[in-house]
Design a protein around this motif. Structure first.
Motif, PDB file in Angstrom:
ATOM      1  N   UNK A   1     -65.500 -58.311  45.879  1.00 20.05           N
ATOM      2  CA  UNK A   1     -66.879 -57.884  45.595  1.00 20.05           C
ATOM      3  C   UNK A   1     -67.924 -58.899  46.013  1.00 20.05           C
ATOM      4  N   UNK A   2     -67.521 -60.132  46.262  1.00 19.53           N
ATOM      5  CA  UNK A   2     -68.465 -61.162  46.675  1.00 19.53           C
ATOM      6  C   UNK A   2     -68.699 -61.218  48.162  1.00 19.53           C
ATOM      7  N   UNK A   3     -68.092 -60.286  48.925  1.00 16.32           N
ATOM      8  CA  UNK A   3     -68.230 -60.278  50.384  1.00 16.32           C
ATOM      9  C   UNK A   3     -68.836 -58.955  50.838  1.00 16.32           C
ATOM     10  N   UNK A   4     -69.828 -59.054  51.684  1.00 16.77           N
ATOM     11  CA  UNK A   4     -70.396 -57.909  52.389  1.00 16.77           C
ATOM     12  C   UNK A   4     -69.932 -58.022  53.839  1.00 16.77           C
ATOM     13  N   UNK A   5     -68.839 -57.330  54.165  1.00 17.28           N
ATOM     14  CA  UNK A   5     -68.272 -57.410  55.516  1.00 17.28           C
ATOM     15  C   UNK A   5     -69.112 -56.557  56.448  1.00 17.28           C
ATOM     16  N   UNK A   6     -69.894 -57.220  57.283  1.00 17.37           N
ATOM     17  CA  UNK A   6     -70.877 -56.519  58.113  1.00 17.37           C
ATOM     18  C   UNK A   6     -70.309 -56.049  59.447  1.00 17.37           C
ATOM     19  N   UNK A   7     -69.289 -56.722  59.953  1.00 18.14           N
ATOM     20  CA  UNK A   7     -68.705 -56.343  61.243  1.00 18.14           C
ATOM     21  C   UNK A   7     -67.429 -57.136  61.463  1.00 18.14           C
TER      22      UNK A   7
END
Length: 328
Positions: A30-36
Protein backbone atom coordinates in the motif's frame (compact mmCIF):
# COMPACT_ATOMS: atom_id res chain seq x y z
CA UNK A 1 4.10 0.50 7.18
CA UNK A 2 3.98 3.93 5.59
CA UNK A 3 1.81 6.58 7.21
CA UNK A 4 1.83 9.17 4.44
CA UNK A 5 1.05 9.10 0.74
CA UNK A 6 2.22 6.15 -1.36
CA UNK A 7 5.66 6.56 -2.94
CA UNK A 8 5.51 7.00 -6.74
CA UNK A 9 7.68 4.18 -8.14
CA UNK A 10 8.76 3.14 -11.62
CA UNK A 11 10.47 -0.23 -12.06
CA UNK A 12 12.85 -0.92 -14.94
CA UNK A 13 13.33 -4.69 -15.17
CA UNK A 14 14.39 -7.72 -17.20
CA UNK A 15 11.63 -9.95 -15.84
CA UNK A 16 12.95 -13.21 -14.83
CA UNK A 17 12.17 -14.98 -11.63
CA UNK A 18 13.20 -12.41 -9.03
CA UNK A 19 12.08 -9.37 -11.04
CA UNK A 20 8.65 -11.01 -11.00
CA UNK A 21 8.88 -11.30 -7.21
CA UNK A 22 9.68 -7.58 -7.11
CA UNK A 23 6.68 -6.74 -9.30
CA UNK A 24 4.33 -8.80 -7.11
CA UNK A 25 5.55 -6.90 -4.04
CA UNK A 26 5.36 -3.47 -5.68
CA UNK A 27 1.81 -4.02 -6.90
CA UNK A 28 0.56 -5.15 -3.50
CA UNK A 29 2.30 -2.87 -1.04
CA UNK A 30 0.00 0.00 0.00
CA UNK A 31 2.97 2.34 0.34
CA UNK A 32 3.84 2.09 -3.37
CA UNK A 33 2.13 3.76 -6.31
CA UNK A 34 3.51 1.74 -9.23
CA UNK A 35 3.25 4.20 -12.10
CA UNK A 36 4.92 2.20 -14.88
CA UNK A 37 7.21 -0.72 -15.71
CA UNK A 38 9.83 -0.61 -18.45
CA UNK A 39 11.60 -3.61 -19.94
CA UNK A 40 15.17 -4.27 -21.07
CA UNK A 41 17.12 -7.27 -22.33
CA UNK A 42 18.91 -9.14 -19.56
CA UNK A 43 17.66 -12.34 -17.99
CA UNK A 44 16.07 -13.15 -21.35
CA UNK A 45 15.52 -11.28 -24.63
CA UNK A 46 13.54 -8.06 -24.44
CA UNK A 47 10.41 -9.48 -26.07
CA UNK A 48 10.40 -12.29 -23.53
CA UNK A 49 10.84 -9.71 -20.78
CA UNK A 50 7.80 -7.77 -22.04
CA UNK A 51 5.72 -10.95 -22.20
CA UNK A 52 6.73 -12.02 -18.71
CA UNK A 53 6.10 -8.56 -17.26
CA UNK A 54 2.61 -8.31 -18.72
CA UNK A 55 1.73 -11.81 -17.50
CA UNK A 56 2.93 -11.16 -13.95
CA UNK A 57 1.02 -7.89 -13.73
CA UNK A 58 -2.16 -9.58 -14.96
CA UNK A 59 -1.83 -12.39 -12.43
CA UNK A 60 -1.21 -9.79 -9.72
CA UNK A 61 -4.37 -7.89 -10.66
CA UNK A 62 -2.51 -4.85 -11.99
CA UNK A 63 -3.21 -5.04 -15.70
CA UNK A 64 -3.66 -1.26 -15.88
CA UNK A 65 0.02 -0.48 -15.11
CA UNK A 66 1.64 0.73 -18.36
CA UNK A 67 4.49 -1.42 -19.69
CA UNK A 68 6.95 -0.45 -22.42
CA UNK A 69 9.58 -2.29 -24.44
CA UNK A 70 13.10 -0.92 -24.13
CA UNK A 71 16.61 -1.72 -25.29
CA UNK A 72 17.22 -5.10 -26.93
CA UNK A 73 20.96 -5.01 -26.21
CA UNK A 74 23.54 -3.10 -24.15
CA UNK A 75 25.06 0.17 -25.35
CA UNK A 76 28.20 -1.54 -26.67
CA UNK A 77 28.22 -5.25 -25.89
CA UNK A 78 25.98 -7.92 -27.43
CA UNK A 79 23.08 -9.17 -25.31
CA UNK A 80 23.97 -12.09 -23.02
CA UNK A 81 21.01 -13.69 -21.28
CA UNK A 82 20.78 -15.55 -17.96
CA UNK A 83 18.39 -18.23 -19.20
CA UNK A 84 20.56 -20.89 -17.56
CA UNK A 85 19.39 -19.38 -14.27
CA UNK A 86 15.85 -18.27 -15.11
CA UNK A 87 14.78 -20.97 -17.58
CA UNK A 88 14.20 -20.93 -21.31
CA UNK A 89 11.25 -18.53 -20.92
CA UNK A 90 12.98 -16.43 -18.28
CA UNK A 91 10.31 -17.35 -15.73
CA UNK A 92 11.42 -20.74 -14.47
CA UNK A 93 9.58 -22.58 -17.26
CA UNK A 94 6.42 -22.53 -15.13
CA UNK A 95 4.14 -22.67 -18.15
CA UNK A 96 2.47 -19.34 -17.39
CA UNK A 97 -0.25 -18.09 -19.75
CA UNK A 98 0.47 -15.55 -22.44
CA UNK A 99 -0.66 -12.03 -21.57
CA UNK A 100 -3.97 -10.77 -22.92
CA UNK A 101 -2.79 -7.21 -23.58
CA UNK A 102 -0.01 -5.54 -25.47
CA UNK A 103 2.62 -3.11 -24.19
CA UNK A 104 2.29 0.64 -24.58
CA UNK A 105 2.72 2.06 -28.07
CA UNK A 106 5.76 4.08 -26.95
CA UNK A 107 9.29 2.93 -26.19
CA UNK A 108 10.66 2.59 -22.65
CA UNK A 109 12.61 5.86 -22.65
CA UNK A 110 9.55 7.80 -23.80
CA UNK A 111 7.36 6.17 -21.14
CA UNK A 112 9.97 6.80 -18.43
CA UNK A 113 10.20 10.48 -19.34
CA UNK A 114 6.44 10.89 -19.55
CA UNK A 115 5.66 9.21 -16.24
CA UNK A 116 8.51 10.84 -14.31
CA UNK A 117 7.62 14.35 -15.42
CA UNK A 118 3.87 13.79 -15.02
CA UNK A 119 4.11 12.53 -11.46
CA UNK A 120 2.76 15.05 -8.93
CA UNK A 121 5.48 13.95 -6.49
CA UNK A 122 9.12 13.04 -7.17
CA UNK A 123 9.51 9.46 -8.40
CA UNK A 124 11.67 6.71 -6.95
CA UNK A 125 13.20 4.82 -9.87
CA UNK A 126 13.98 1.15 -9.18
CA UNK A 127 16.09 -0.55 -11.88
CA UNK A 128 16.40 -4.30 -11.23
CA UNK A 129 18.09 -5.04 -14.55
CA UNK A 130 20.96 -3.98 -16.78
CA UNK A 131 20.92 -0.19 -16.84
CA UNK A 132 20.70 0.44 -20.58
CA UNK A 133 17.26 2.07 -20.54
CA UNK A 134 18.25 4.29 -17.63
CA UNK A 135 21.44 5.46 -19.32
CA UNK A 136 19.55 6.29 -22.51
CA UNK A 137 16.97 8.20 -20.48
CA UNK A 138 19.55 10.23 -18.56
CA UNK A 139 21.53 11.11 -21.66
CA UNK A 140 18.51 11.89 -23.85
CA UNK A 141 16.29 13.63 -21.29
CA UNK A 142 18.45 14.91 -18.41
CA UNK A 143 15.56 17.15 -17.33
CA UNK A 144 13.88 14.13 -15.71
CA UNK A 145 16.28 14.32 -12.76
CA UNK A 146 14.37 17.29 -11.38
CA UNK A 147 11.48 14.94 -10.54
CA UNK A 148 13.45 11.87 -9.37
CA UNK A 149 13.61 11.51 -5.60
CA UNK A 150 16.11 8.65 -5.60
CA UNK A 151 17.35 5.76 -7.73
CA UNK A 152 17.46 2.44 -5.86
CA UNK A 153 19.15 -0.04 -8.17
CA UNK A 154 19.76 -3.74 -7.80
CA UNK A 155 23.26 -4.20 -9.06
CA UNK A 156 26.91 -4.27 -8.23
CA UNK A 157 28.82 -5.90 -5.42
CA UNK A 158 31.25 -4.73 -2.80
CA UNK A 159 32.82 -8.15 -2.41
CA UNK A 160 32.14 -11.09 -4.75
CA UNK A 161 30.45 -11.00 -8.15
CA UNK A 162 28.33 -13.61 -9.88
CA UNK A 163 28.91 -12.91 -13.58
CA UNK A 164 32.65 -12.84 -12.88
CA UNK A 165 34.59 -13.16 -9.63
CA UNK A 166 34.20 -9.41 -9.09
CA UNK A 167 31.29 -8.27 -11.31
CA UNK A 168 27.55 -8.61 -10.69
CA UNK A 169 25.36 -9.54 -13.70
CA UNK A 170 23.34 -6.33 -14.16
CA UNK A 171 26.41 -4.09 -14.14
CA UNK A 172 28.56 -6.58 -16.08
CA UNK A 173 25.88 -6.83 -18.79
CA UNK A 174 26.20 -3.11 -19.58
CA UNK A 175 29.05 -1.46 -17.65
CA UNK A 176 28.91 1.77 -19.66
CA UNK A 177 25.24 2.20 -18.78
CA UNK A 178 26.01 1.65 -15.10
CA UNK A 179 28.73 4.31 -15.28
CA UNK A 180 26.20 6.75 -16.74
CA UNK A 181 23.76 5.98 -13.90
CA UNK A 182 26.37 7.01 -11.34
CA UNK A 183 26.48 10.50 -12.91
CA UNK A 184 22.70 11.00 -12.60
CA UNK A 185 23.04 13.81 -10.08
CA UNK A 186 20.32 12.40 -7.80
CA UNK A 187 20.63 10.31 -4.61
CA UNK A 188 21.46 6.67 -5.44
CA UNK A 189 21.20 3.53 -3.34
CA UNK A 190 23.11 0.45 -4.48
CA UNK A 191 21.36 -2.75 -3.39
CA UNK A 192 24.06 -5.19 -4.45
CA UNK A 193 24.90 -8.86 -4.12
CA UNK A 194 26.20 -8.33 -0.60
CA UNK A 195 22.59 -8.04 0.62
CA UNK A 196 20.71 -9.45 -2.38
CA UNK A 197 21.70 -13.05 -1.68
CA UNK A 198 20.92 -13.01 2.04
CA UNK A 199 17.13 -12.49 2.14
CA UNK A 200 15.76 -16.04 1.91
CA UNK A 201 12.17 -17.11 2.62
CA UNK A 202 12.08 -20.35 4.67
CA UNK A 203 10.74 -23.47 3.00
CA UNK A 204 7.67 -23.67 5.24
CA UNK A 205 6.53 -20.22 4.15
CA UNK A 206 7.25 -20.96 0.50
CA UNK A 207 5.08 -24.07 0.70
CA UNK A 208 2.31 -21.97 2.24
CA UNK A 209 2.47 -19.54 -0.66
CA UNK A 210 2.47 -22.34 -3.22
CA UNK A 211 -0.70 -23.75 -1.65
CA UNK A 212 -2.54 -20.43 -1.68
CA UNK A 213 -5.82 -20.09 -3.53
CA UNK A 214 -4.86 -16.53 -4.51
CA UNK A 215 -3.08 -16.46 -7.90
CA UNK A 216 -0.45 -13.83 -7.05
CA UNK A 217 0.60 -15.47 -3.80
CA UNK A 218 0.68 -18.86 -5.51
CA UNK A 219 2.91 -17.46 -8.27
CA UNK A 220 5.26 -16.01 -5.64
CA UNK A 221 5.56 -19.47 -4.07
CA UNK A 222 6.31 -21.09 -7.43
CA UNK A 223 8.95 -18.48 -8.22
CA UNK A 224 10.62 -18.81 -4.81
CA UNK A 225 10.75 -22.59 -5.37
CA UNK A 226 12.54 -22.26 -8.69
CA UNK A 227 15.97 -23.83 -8.88
CA UNK A 228 18.34 -23.09 -11.77
CA UNK A 229 19.39 -26.01 -13.90
CA UNK A 230 23.01 -27.03 -14.28
CA UNK A 231 25.23 -25.57 -17.01
CA UNK A 232 24.15 -26.55 -20.49
CA UNK A 233 20.71 -27.76 -19.44
CA UNK A 234 17.27 -26.20 -19.31
CA UNK A 235 15.83 -25.40 -15.89
CA UNK A 236 13.35 -28.14 -15.00
CA UNK A 237 11.54 -29.78 -12.11
CA UNK A 238 13.86 -30.47 -9.20
CA UNK A 239 12.77 -32.94 -6.50
CA UNK A 240 14.83 -30.99 -3.95
CA UNK A 241 12.54 -27.99 -4.25
CA UNK A 242 9.67 -29.89 -2.62
CA UNK A 243 11.88 -31.10 0.22
CA UNK A 244 13.45 -27.69 0.83
CA UNK A 245 11.85 -24.97 -1.33
CA UNK A 246 13.42 -22.05 0.55
CA UNK A 247 14.09 -19.26 -1.91
CA UNK A 248 15.60 -15.78 -2.06
CA UNK A 249 13.46 -12.75 -2.84
CA UNK A 250 16.35 -11.32 -4.89
CA UNK A 251 15.39 -8.13 -6.72
CA UNK A 252 12.34 -7.70 -4.49
CA UNK A 253 14.72 -6.69 -1.70
CA UNK A 254 15.47 -3.46 -3.55
CA UNK A 255 11.76 -2.62 -3.56
CA UNK A 256 11.51 -3.55 0.12
CA UNK A 257 14.28 -1.02 0.73
CA UNK A 258 12.14 1.69 -0.86
CA UNK A 259 9.29 1.29 1.62
CA UNK A 260 11.49 0.27 4.57
CA UNK A 261 14.91 1.88 4.13
CA UNK A 262 15.73 1.19 7.79
CA UNK A 263 15.88 -2.51 6.89
CA UNK A 264 19.28 -2.00 5.25
CA UNK A 265 22.48 -0.51 6.60
CA UNK A 266 24.16 1.81 4.11
CA UNK A 267 27.29 3.94 3.93
CA UNK A 268 27.81 6.85 1.57
CA UNK A 269 30.88 5.72 -0.35
CA UNK A 270 32.71 6.52 -3.59
CA UNK A 271 31.78 4.03 -6.33
CA UNK A 272 33.01 3.66 -9.90
CA UNK A 273 32.56 1.03 -12.58
CA UNK A 274 35.54 -0.68 -14.18
CA UNK A 275 35.18 -0.25 -17.95
CA UNK A 276 38.52 -1.56 -19.21
CA UNK A 277 38.60 -4.93 -21.01
CA UNK A 278 39.72 -7.84 -18.92
CA UNK A 279 38.71 -9.79 -15.82
CA UNK A 280 37.66 -6.71 -13.80
CA UNK A 281 35.28 -5.27 -16.44
CA UNK A 282 31.92 -4.52 -14.85
CA UNK A 283 33.23 -4.47 -11.30
CA UNK A 284 31.74 -1.83 -9.00
CA UNK A 285 34.82 -0.50 -7.23
CA UNK A 286 33.62 0.65 -3.80
CA UNK A 287 36.15 2.68 -1.81
CA UNK A 288 35.78 1.78 1.88
CA UNK A 289 39.16 3.17 2.96
CA UNK A 290 39.29 5.54 5.91
CA UNK A 291 41.88 7.76 4.22
CA UNK A 292 43.43 8.34 0.78
CA UNK A 293 46.13 5.98 -0.41
CA UNK A 294 49.32 6.33 -2.40
CA UNK A 295 47.48 6.65 -5.71
CA UNK A 296 45.64 9.76 -4.53
CA UNK A 297 48.73 11.20 -2.85
CA UNK A 298 50.86 10.87 -5.97
CA UNK A 299 48.30 11.27 -8.75
CA UNK A 300 45.56 13.42 -7.19
CA UNK A 301 41.99 12.56 -6.25
CA UNK A 302 39.64 11.54 -9.06
CA UNK A 303 36.03 12.68 -8.99
CA UNK A 304 33.89 9.68 -8.01
CA UNK A 305 30.17 9.23 -7.50
CA UNK A 306 29.00 9.02 -3.90
CA UNK A 307 26.47 6.23 -3.46
CA UNK A 308 24.52 4.90 -0.48
CA UNK A 309 25.89 1.34 -0.60
CA UNK A 310 23.91 -1.37 1.20
CA UNK A 311 26.36 -3.28 3.39
CA UNK A 312 23.94 -5.17 5.64
CA UNK A 313 20.27 -6.17 5.72
CA UNK A 314 17.84 -7.20 8.44
CA UNK A 315 16.90 -10.52 6.86
CA UNK A 316 13.99 -11.41 9.16
CA UNK A 317 12.52 -7.93 8.78
CA UNK A 318 12.53 -8.08 4.97
CA UNK A 319 11.21 -11.66 4.90
CA UNK A 320 8.28 -10.62 7.12
CA UNK A 321 7.69 -7.52 5.02
CA UNK A 322 7.64 -9.53 1.81
CA UNK A 323 5.35 -12.25 3.13
CA UNK A 324 2.94 -9.84 4.82
CA UNK A 325 2.63 -7.90 1.56
CA UNK A 326 2.41 -10.68 -1.00
CA UNK A 327 0.49 -13.27 1.02
CA UNK A 328 -1.86 -10.66 2.38
Amino acid sequence: MPTGQPIPVIIDCDTGVDDALALLFAVRHPGIDLRAVTCVAGNTDVDGVVRNTLTVLEIAGAADVPVARGAARPLIEPARSAQHVHGADGMGDLGLPAPTRRPADVDAVTLLRREILASPRPVTLVPTAPLTNIALLLRTHPEVTRNIERIVFMGGAVATGNATPVAEFNVWHDPEAAAVLLTAGVPITMYGLDVFERVVVPGEQVRRLRGSAEPGARLAGALLSHRPAGPGTVASADPARDADPAGGIGDAGAVCAVVDPAGITTRLLPVEVSLAPGPARGQTVVDRRARPGEAEIHEGTREQALVDVALDVDVDRFVRLYLDTVAG
